[in-house]
Design an enzyme around this catalytic site. Sequence first.
Site, PDB file in Angstrom:
ATOM      1  N   HIS A 109      -2.512  -3.878  -6.377  1.00  0.00           N
ATOM      2  CA  HIS A 109      -2.961  -3.510  -5.174  1.00  0.00           C
ATOM      3  C   HIS A 109      -4.605  -3.854  -4.654  1.00  0.00           C
ATOM      4  CE1 HIS A 109      -3.780  -0.082  -2.138  1.00  0.00           C
ATOM      5  NE2 HIS A 109      -3.361  -0.850  -1.476  1.00  0.00           N
ATOM      6  N   SER A 145       0.730  -1.332  -0.099  1.00  0.00           N
ATOM      7  CA  SER A 145      -0.230  -0.028  -0.073  1.00  0.00           C
ATOM      8  C   SER A 145       0.954   1.125  -0.065  1.00  0.00           C
ATOM      9  CB  SER A 145      -0.776   0.051   1.308  1.00  0.00           C
ATOM     10  OG  SER A 145      -1.907  -1.032   1.240  1.00  0.00           O
ATOM     11  N   GLU A 185      -5.833  -1.759  -8.195  1.00  0.00           N
ATOM     12  CA  GLU A 185      -4.920  -0.674  -8.778  1.00  0.00           C
ATOM     13  C   GLU A 185      -3.694  -1.579  -9.257  1.00  0.00           C
ATOM     14  OE1 GLU A 185      -5.700   3.379  -6.105  1.00  0.00           O
ATOM     15  OE2 GLU A 185      -4.219   1.817  -5.442  1.00  0.00           O
ATOM     16  N   ASN A 197      -5.650   6.009  -1.915  1.00  0.00           N
ATOM     17  CA  ASN A 197      -4.810   6.386  -0.703  1.00  0.00           C
ATOM     18  C   ASN A 197      -4.387   8.059  -0.725  1.00  0.00           C
ATOM     19  OD1 ASN A 197      -5.755   4.171   0.929  1.00  0.00           O
ATOM     20  ND2 ASN A 197      -3.947   3.069   0.475  1.00  0.00           N
TER      21      ASN A 197
HETATM   22  P1  NAI Z   1      -1.145  -9.433   7.643  1.00  0.00           P
HETATM   23  O1  NAI Z   1      -0.269  -9.290   8.890  1.00  0.00           O
HETATM   24  O2  NAI Z   1      -2.448  -9.892   7.713  1.00  0.00           O
HETATM   25  O3  NAI Z   1      -0.599 -10.792   7.068  1.00  0.00           O
HETATM   26  C1  NAI Z   1       1.049 -10.677   6.509  1.00  0.00           C
HETATM   27  C2  NAI Z   1       1.206 -12.338   6.535  1.00  0.00           C
HETATM   28  O4  NAI Z   1       2.658 -12.395   5.934  1.00  0.00           O
HETATM   29  C3  NAI Z   1       1.333 -13.074   7.962  1.00  0.00           C
HETATM   30  O5  NAI Z   1       0.626 -14.258   7.797  1.00  0.00           O
HETATM   31  C4  NAI Z   1       2.703 -13.320   8.247  1.00  0.00           C
HETATM   32  O6  NAI Z   1       2.890 -14.535   8.736  1.00  0.00           O
HETATM   33  C5  NAI Z   1       3.515 -13.494   6.409  1.00  0.00           C
HETATM   34  N1  NAI Z   1       4.685 -13.060   6.545  1.00  0.00           N
HETATM   35  C6  NAI Z   1       5.316 -12.276   7.148  1.00  0.00           C
HETATM   36  N2  NAI Z   1       6.689 -12.209   6.710  1.00  0.00           N
HETATM   37  C7  NAI Z   1       6.810 -13.420   5.809  1.00  0.00           C
HETATM   38  C8  NAI Z   1       8.050 -13.663   5.008  1.00  0.00           C
HETATM   39  N3  NAI Z   1       8.982 -13.164   4.994  1.00  0.00           N
HETATM   40  N4  NAI Z   1       7.414 -14.727   4.041  1.00  0.00           N
HETATM   41  C9  NAI Z   1       6.408 -15.249   4.064  1.00  0.00           C
HETATM   42  N5  NAI Z   1       5.436 -14.777   4.762  1.00  0.00           N
HETATM   43  C10 NAI Z   1       5.508 -13.850   5.439  1.00  0.00           C
HETATM   44  O7  NAI Z   1      -0.830  -8.327   6.741  1.00  0.00           O
HETATM   45  P2  NAI Z   1      -2.020  -7.774   5.552  1.00  0.00           P
HETATM   46  O8  NAI Z   1      -3.039  -6.812   6.025  1.00  0.00           O
HETATM   47  O9  NAI Z   1      -2.532  -8.870   4.855  1.00  0.00           O
HETATM   48  O10 NAI Z   1      -0.997  -6.986   4.675  1.00  0.00           O
HETATM   49  C11 NAI Z   1      -0.137  -7.385   3.716  1.00  0.00           C
HETATM   50  C12 NAI Z   1       0.616  -6.658   2.685  1.00  0.00           C
HETATM   51  O11 NAI Z   1      -0.747  -6.017   1.961  1.00  0.00           O
HETATM   52  C13 NAI Z   1       1.040  -5.507   3.155  1.00  0.00           C
HETATM   53  O12 NAI Z   1       2.194  -5.044   2.254  1.00  0.00           O
HETATM   54  C14 NAI Z   1       0.099  -4.369   3.307  1.00  0.00           C
HETATM   55  O13 NAI Z   1       0.551  -2.692   3.084  1.00  0.00           O
HETATM   56  C15 NAI Z   1      -0.877  -4.542   2.137  1.00  0.00           C
HETATM   57  N6  NAI Z   1      -2.270  -4.225   2.002  1.00  0.00           N
HETATM   58  C16 NAI Z   1      -3.207  -4.176   3.133  1.00  0.00           C
HETATM   59  C17 NAI Z   1      -4.225  -3.714   3.284  1.00  0.00           C
HETATM   60  C18 NAI Z   1      -5.029  -3.962   4.468  1.00  0.00           C
HETATM   61  O14 NAI Z   1      -6.004  -3.347   4.576  1.00  0.00           O
HETATM   62  N7  NAI Z   1      -4.875  -4.800   5.447  1.00  0.00           N
HETATM   63  C19 NAI Z   1      -4.917  -3.220   1.970  1.00  0.00           C
HETATM   64  C20 NAI Z   1      -4.274  -3.285   0.862  1.00  0.00           C
HETATM   65  C21 NAI Z   1      -2.938  -3.816   0.909  1.00  0.00           C
END
Ligand code: NAI
Length: 384
Positions: free
Chosen positions: A137, A116, A149, A187
């Site tokens: 995205h 993001s 996006e 955003n």
């Molecule tokens: P989250 O914290 O729910 O999930 C992240 C996952 O990645 C976790 O299950 C973790 O165990 C895993 N992880 C961490 N390091 C790792 C690695 N080195 N190798 C493999 N797995 C690994 O995070 P979320 O909210 O799903 O966000 C993920 C990405 O998506 C971020 O880049 C965020 O900016 C982006 N994003 C998030 C949104 C939201 O509303 N939560 C919306 C749009 C994009």
Amino acid sequence: MNVGIIGSGTMGSGIAQVAATAGCQVKLYDTNQAALDKAKATLEKILNRLIEKGRIDADEKNRIQSNISYVGNLKDLSDSNLTIEAIVENLDIKKKVFSELESYVADDCIIASNTSSLSIASIAASLQKPERCVGIHFFNPAPLMKLVEVIPAIQTSEVVLQKSINTISDWKKVVAVAKDTPGFIVNRVARPFYGEALRIYEEGIADFTTIDWSLKTIGGFRMGPFELMDFIGNDVNYTVTETVFTAFYFDPRYKPAFTQKRFSEAGYLGRKSGKGYYDYTEGATKPAPIEDKALAEKIFNRVIVMLINEAADALFLNIASAEDIDNAMTKGVNYPKGLLAWADEIGIDKCVTALDRLYDEYHEDRYRCSPLLRKMNREHKTFF
Ligand code: NAI
């Protein structure tokens, strides 16, 4: 098509569901076994709910589930045609994962990030073949939100961009192509919805409920800004604002509000903590708004011209096309109308006058009118 998803958290598991529903063979990878187990259990619950609602049948549930396998080694993604990364928002960690991943996959595999706030150029730079990297995205929850996006970095090849757009369209999503700039479209353009509402509150013009009521009643927004900030979480929303502000070299237009910072610091995060701008504890009642139409018009006008100005400036700086900017706001954050179409409806002359009045009153750069809006007003043009 073989799709590899890296990270099985909120976003990764949602994206896996979207791709599997579209018929792709999905491998969902995470380093944390508990996260994989949770993703699997959550999908089971979601699909059961869809059956209850009559949206899918048991065969469809089986088909979707059998399209996803849950894997614990990055190497398992080696046969992917497309990978989408959704791990922790940390550039160094993402770079490490991307360069390892590239050593396993075929030369024509597209390597995408769901980031993001990081630049796609900085992530692409970790690859031997940066031209295969692109931003894809999604919005939360990925299966429900129509918008995606797609962000080409300066390194991204035209073939990779086109393939990404085609794939995401095949997944029945609405694609908006955005330039690799902070906040991409949504955003960035949405910032005044929160920022101007907070400013109106800070000036003592109205309270949270009255501001929310004004935007819902006059503007037709489904949620008011304070309800929405409580829903998103004040910590999350504040961080996005601060990140965008910093990334824009402290452009005063994106300046965060102390009110939100204090709420965040106090742990008044919104729904998830039981208290934010509103009280979510059992039995709590919402204060009544001051239902003054003239005041509501004033509040709505101030927020909407700031949003329109942001959308116009995004067009001015070629962040995306007018159609994509409007689609992004209606399909990504459920605005009742696209902001540029809204400007046409209100009248560009009225928007320019309102912005100039704010600028005259405050003498703050925050209220500067976009050169494009001014030019269109001079030339008596409309956006559509
Ligand atoms: P989250 O914290 O729910 O999930 C992240 C996952 O990645 C976790 O299950 C973790 O165990 C895993 N992880 C961490 N390091 C790792 C690695 N080195 N190798 C493999 N797995 C690994 O995070 P979320 O909210 O799903 O966000 C993920 C990405 O998506 C971020 O880049 C965020 O900016 C982006 N994003 C998030 C949104 C939201 O509303 N939560 C919306 C749009 C994009």
